[in-house]
Design a protein around this motif. Structure first.
Motif, PDB file in Angstrom:
ATOM      1  N   ALA A 105       0.824  -1.203   0.000  1.00  0.00           N
ATOM      2  CA  ALA A 105       0.000   0.000   0.000  1.00  0.00           C
ATOM      3  C   ALA A 105       0.864   1.262   0.000  1.00  0.00           C
ATOM      4  CB  ALA A 105      -0.937  -0.003   1.212  1.00  0.00           C
ATOM      5  N   ILE A 106       1.942   1.241   0.772  1.00  0.00           N
ATOM      6  CA  ILE A 106       2.835   2.400   0.818  1.00  0.00           C
ATOM      7  C   ILE A 106       3.555   2.568  -0.517  1.00  0.00           C
ATOM      8  CG2 ILE A 106       4.927   3.312   1.907  1.00  0.00           C
ATOM      9  CD1 ILE A 106       3.877   2.114   4.541  1.00  0.00           C
ATOM     10  N   ALA A 107       3.978   1.466  -1.126  1.00  0.00           N
ATOM     11  CA  ALA A 107       4.618   1.549  -2.443  1.00  0.00           C
ATOM     12  C   ALA A 107       3.664   2.149  -3.468  1.00  0.00           C
ATOM     13  CB  ALA A 107       5.077   0.161  -2.888  1.00  0.00           C
ATOM     14  N   ASP A 108       2.377   1.803  -3.363  1.00  0.00           N
ATOM     15  CA  ASP A 108       1.384   2.346  -4.286  1.00  0.00           C
ATOM     16  C   ASP A 108       1.193   3.851  -4.109  1.00  0.00           C
ATOM     17  OD1 ASP A 108       0.990  -0.165  -5.335  1.00  0.00           O
ATOM     18  OD2 ASP A 108      -0.872  -0.553  -4.233  1.00  0.00           O
ATOM     19  N   MET A 109       1.540   4.376  -2.924  1.00  0.00           N
ATOM     20  CA  MET A 109       1.403   5.814  -2.681  1.00  0.00           C
ATOM     21  C   MET A 109       2.534   6.630  -3.306  1.00  0.00           C
ATOM     22  SD  MET A 109       0.410   5.969   1.352  1.00  0.00           S
ATOM     23  CE  MET A 109      -0.625   4.724   2.109  1.00  0.00           C
ATOM     24  N   GLU A 110       3.651   5.973  -3.616  1.00  0.00           N
ATOM     25  CA  GLU A 110       4.839   6.726  -4.017  1.00  0.00           C
ATOM     26  C   GLU A 110       4.643   7.562  -5.282  1.00  0.00           C
ATOM     27  OE1 GLU A 110       9.664   6.186  -4.429  1.00  0.00           O
ATOM     28  OE2 GLU A 110       8.399   4.427  -4.082  1.00  0.00           O
ATOM     29  N   PRO A 111       4.038   7.041  -6.355  1.00  0.00           N
ATOM     30  CA  PRO A 111       3.874   7.890  -7.548  1.00  0.00           C
ATOM     31  C   PRO A 111       3.079   9.167  -7.262  1.00  0.00           C
ATOM     32  CG  PRO A 111       3.485   5.599  -8.094  1.00  0.00           C
ATOM     33  CD  PRO A 111       3.573   5.658  -6.600  1.00  0.00           C
ATOM     34  N   GLY A 112       2.012   9.055  -6.483  1.00  0.00           N
ATOM     35  CA  GLY A 112       1.231  10.242  -6.141  1.00  0.00           C
ATOM     36  C   GLY A 112       2.013  11.211  -5.272  1.00  0.00           C
ATOM     37  N   LEU A 113       2.833  10.670  -4.365  1.00  0.00           N
ATOM     38  CA  LEU A 113       3.669  11.508  -3.515  1.00  0.00           C
ATOM     39  C   LEU A 113       4.693  12.266  -4.353  1.00  0.00           C
ATOM     40  CD1 LEU A 113       4.858  12.465  -0.803  1.00  0.00           C
ATOM     41  CD2 LEU A 113       6.089  10.283  -0.681  1.00  0.00           C
ATOM     42  N   ILE A 114       5.319  11.587  -5.307  1.00  0.00           N
ATOM     43  CA  ILE A 114       6.307  12.240  -6.174  1.00  0.00           C
ATOM     44  C   ILE A 114       5.654  13.357  -6.976  1.00  0.00           C
ATOM     45  CG2 ILE A 114       7.781  11.884  -8.194  1.00  0.00           C
ATOM     46  CD1 ILE A 114       8.309   9.030  -7.090  1.00  0.00           C
ATOM     47  N   LEU A 115       4.469  13.086  -7.510  1.00  0.00           N
ATOM     48  CA  LEU A 115       3.754  14.113  -8.274  1.00  0.00           C
ATOM     49  C   LEU A 115       3.431  15.318  -7.399  1.00  0.00           C
ATOM     50  CD1 LEU A 115       2.335  15.055 -10.853  1.00  0.00           C
ATOM     51  CD2 LEU A 115       0.296  13.786 -10.096  1.00  0.00           C
ATOM     52  N   LEU A 116       2.977  15.077  -6.172  1.00  0.00           N
ATOM     53  CA  LEU A 116       2.671  16.167  -5.242  1.00  0.00           C
ATOM     54  C   LEU A 116       3.916  17.001  -4.976  1.00  0.00           C
ATOM     55  CD1 LEU A 116       1.073  17.675  -3.015  1.00  0.00           C
ATOM     56  CD2 LEU A 116       1.652  15.770  -1.476  1.00  0.00           C
ATOM     57  N   VAL A 117       5.042  16.346  -4.654  1.00  0.00           N
ATOM     58  CA  VAL A 117       6.277  17.064  -4.338  1.00  0.00           C
ATOM     59  C   VAL A 117       6.744  17.877  -5.539  1.00  0.00           C
ATOM     60  CG1 VAL A 117       8.738  16.738  -3.834  1.00  0.00           C
ATOM     61  CG2 VAL A 117       7.013  15.517  -2.508  1.00  0.00           C
ATOM     62  N   GLU A 118       6.732  17.275  -6.726  1.00  0.00           N
ATOM     63  CA  GLU A 118       7.182  18.006  -7.918  1.00  0.00           C
ATOM     64  C   GLU A 118       6.278  19.194  -8.217  1.00  0.00           C
ATOM     65  OE1 GLU A 118       9.914  17.711  -9.337  1.00  0.00           O
ATOM     66  OE2 GLU A 118      10.660  15.707  -8.895  1.00  0.00           O
ATOM     67  N   THR A 119       4.988  19.061  -7.967  1.00  0.00           N
ATOM     68  CA  THR A 119       4.061  20.186  -8.171  1.00  0.00           C
ATOM     69  C   THR A 119       4.379  21.324  -7.207  1.00  0.00           C
ATOM     70  OG1 THR A 119       2.318  18.674  -8.919  1.00  0.00           O
ATOM     71  CG2 THR A 119       1.632  20.863  -8.193  1.00  0.00           C
ATOM     72  N   LEU A 120       4.639  20.978  -5.939  1.00  0.00           N
ATOM     73  CA  LEU A 120       5.025  22.004  -4.966  1.00  0.00           C
ATOM     74  C   LEU A 120       6.327  22.679  -5.371  1.00  0.00           C
ATOM     75  CD1 LEU A 120       4.213  20.082  -1.652  1.00  0.00           C
ATOM     76  CD2 LEU A 120       2.937  22.016  -2.594  1.00  0.00           C
ATOM     77  N   LEU A 121       7.280  21.901  -5.872  1.00  0.00           N
ATOM     78  CA  LEU A 121       8.563  22.455  -6.294  1.00  0.00           C
ATOM     79  C   LEU A 121       8.397  23.361  -7.513  1.00  0.00           C
ATOM     80  CD1 LEU A 121      10.838  19.315  -5.831  1.00  0.00           C
ATOM     81  CD2 LEU A 121      10.605  21.274  -4.304  1.00  0.00           C
ATOM     82  N   ASP A 122       7.477  23.015  -8.404  1.00  0.00           N
ATOM     83  CA  ASP A 122       7.191  23.897  -9.545  1.00  0.00           C
ATOM     84  C   ASP A 122       6.717  25.262  -9.064  1.00  0.00           C
ATOM     85  OD1 ASP A 122       7.849  21.910 -11.345  1.00  0.00           O
ATOM     86  OD2 ASP A 122       5.767  21.290 -11.701  1.00  0.00           O
ATOM     87  N   GLY A 123       5.825  25.259  -8.062  1.00  0.00           N
ATOM     88  CA  GLY A 123       5.322  26.518  -7.526  1.00  0.00           C
ATOM     89  C   GLY A 123       6.416  27.340  -6.880  1.00  0.00           C
ATOM     90  N   ILE A 124       7.315  26.670  -6.150  1.00  0.00           N
ATOM     91  CA  ILE A 124       8.431  27.374  -5.509  1.00  0.00           C
ATOM     92  C   ILE A 124       9.367  27.964  -6.564  1.00  0.00           C
ATOM     93  CG2 ILE A 124      10.540  26.971  -4.166  1.00  0.00           C
ATOM     94  CD1 ILE A 124       8.876  24.905  -2.522  1.00  0.00           C
ATOM     95  N   GLU A 125       9.637  27.189  -7.620  1.00  0.00           N
ATOM     96  CA  GLU A 125      10.523  27.675  -8.676  1.00  0.00           C
ATOM     97  C   GLU A 125       9.932  28.900  -9.364  1.00  0.00           C
ATOM     98  OE1 GLU A 125      13.327  25.767 -12.124  1.00  0.00           O
ATOM     99  OE2 GLU A 125      11.402  24.794 -11.708  1.00  0.00           O
ATOM    100  N   ALA A 126       8.624  28.874  -9.567  1.00  0.00           N
ATOM    101  CA  ALA A 126       7.969  30.007 -10.225  1.00  0.00           C
ATOM    102  C   ALA A 126       8.073  31.277  -9.389  1.00  0.00           C
ATOM    103  CB  ALA A 126       6.497  29.667 -10.488  1.00  0.00           C
TER     104      ALA A 126
END
Length: 418
Positions: free
Chosen positions: A114-135
């Motif tokens: 179940a935790i492994a299944d969460m990883e792709p969504g977690l990565i997407l969330l983190v990258e989205t937050l990083l996009d906002g910070i970069e902007a």
């Protein structure tokens, strides 16, 4: 903090009256206590433990040391209060059999798969937050990054609709803030109000989940509602209060892990450069798994998100050569144990390659954190990908500590990108 000042604070330590410089850096005080009175009698008659071995002894002995907090919390919060009902019903402040039933249900939804299944969504969330910070060219490590991650992850675990997650962080901060040794009237009022508001929200969410259940392998709320096929179901109160607990347990601690880590790297530039060299320009995250695991565990040891735990002696016993009477209240200083030189070489040094790291940031024994694998995953993904995107970030102001003894983290940590 000078050694003399540390000894001065240690000599009169009272968790209900701590000076500002203690909140800024409690570790010299903890070291002074370990050296002079590792099992220290406090002004209120309780005992304060600072050695790693003594904490492990208490954690291991669940028959002698109770996690049930009714005795301590009833006078603190008042009979019939929302805070009292919550904190005396939640998983962390209970003994078996309630603790066993709830933990089993939660762990069933936090399997390795179940935790492994969460990883792709977690990565997407983190990258989205990083996009906002970069902007924006920077931001705040806590508000714009660290705090946003666990709120979304716990929201997903409970399947809280995304547009209804706004109040979750505020509720959690207020409820956990009421656990401080000294409780102000404002903290008490905010904590009680937050419990009531959260429960009102959950009643509606639970009713909806009863009508439209989710996948119990991934949806913790559905799993708690349905219970075990061959076991007891939770009462409505147990169900609701432990949903509140799941948010609180997974929110501030993980926020602090990420924020503390990124701030610490600014104070330890050699360790930051070493980690950046390992990550490289094109990270192979699978190959980096061992290094990132070591790093996250060292961040957890060096500055534990949760600094204090508590137990009550159910019978007369001895800890660290000191006799404790039946009913004795014990404070476990996790922050001190994690810097005990008897367990860790150079404990005041951040060493991201430290191995055999038996820190107690997740507790130990039957109450070891049920979500530790998820917390480690959040830490590895958040810290690693932040560094990969922004290797030259820098703090623009001194970060603002939360001013709490139990939970160690930052309220604000402004930074810029270069």
């Amino acid at each position: 903090m000078s050694p003399g000042r540390a000894r001065e604070i240690a000599a009169s330590l009272d968790l209900r009256a701590l000076p500002p410089d203690f909140y800024a850096n409690p570790f010299p005080v903890y070291a002074a206590l370990r050296g002079s009175e590792p099992v220290r009698r406090m002004p209120d008659g309780s005992w304060f433990l600072t050695r790693h071995a003594d904490l492990v002894q208490v954690y291991r002995d669940a028959h002698c040391f109770s996690s049930d907090k009714k005795v301590e919390f009833t006078p603190k919060y008042g009979a019939g209060s929302a805070l009292l009902e919550h904190h005396t019903t939640s998983l962390v402040f209970n003994d078996p059999p309630l603790h066993t039933r709830v933990r089993k249900l939660i762990m069933g939804a936090l399997t390795r798969r179940a935790i492994a299944d969460m990883e792709p969504g977690l990565i997407l969330l983190v990258e989205t937050l990083l996009d906002g910070i970069e902007a924006k060219g920077g931001g705040d490590l806590v508000e714009d990054f660290a705090s946003a991650i666990p709120v979304e992850i716990i929201g997903n675990l409970l399947a809280v609709p995304r547009d209804e997650r706004g109040p979750l962080r505020g509720w959690s901060l207020a409820i956990l803030g009421a656990l401080e040794p000294k409780l102000t009237p404002e903290q008490e009022a905010a904590g009680n109000r937050s419990v009531r508001e959260f429960l009102d929200y959950l009643k509606v969410l639970v009713a909806d989940r009863r009508k439209y259940p989710g996948d119990p392998e991934h949806d913790v709320l559905t799993r708690l509602v349905q219970g075990e096929d061959a076991g007891e179901k939770l009462t409505e109160t147990e169900l609701l209060q432990n949903c509140v607990f799941i948010l609180n347990a997974g929110h501030e601690t993980t926020t602090n892990l990420i924020g503390n880590a990124l701030a610490a790297l600014e104070e330890w530039p050699q360790e930051k450069e070493r980690l950046l060299r390992a990550i490289g320009e094109r990270p192979d995250w699978d190959a980096l798994e061992p290094a990132m695991t070591l790093a996250v565990d060292e961040f957890l040891r060096f500055e534990s998100s949760n600094q204090l735990g508590n137990r009550r002696a159910l019978q007369a016993c001895e800890v660290g050569g000191v006799a404790l009477a039946e009913g004795a209240l014990v404070t476990l200083c996790i922050g001190a144990a994690n810097r005990d030189p008897a367990q860790f070489a150079d404990p005041d040094v951040l060493d991201l390659r430290r191995e055999n790291n038996r820190h107690l940031a997740f507790g130990f024994g039957i109450h070891q954190c049920a979500g530790l694998s998820l917390a480690r995953l959040e830490g590895k993904v958040a810290i690693g990908r932040f560094l990969a995107r922004f290797p030259r970030y820098r703090l623009t102001e001194m970060p603002t500590r939360g001013g709490r003894a139990r939970f160690r983290g930052f309220l604000e940590a402004p930074f810029a990108l270069e």
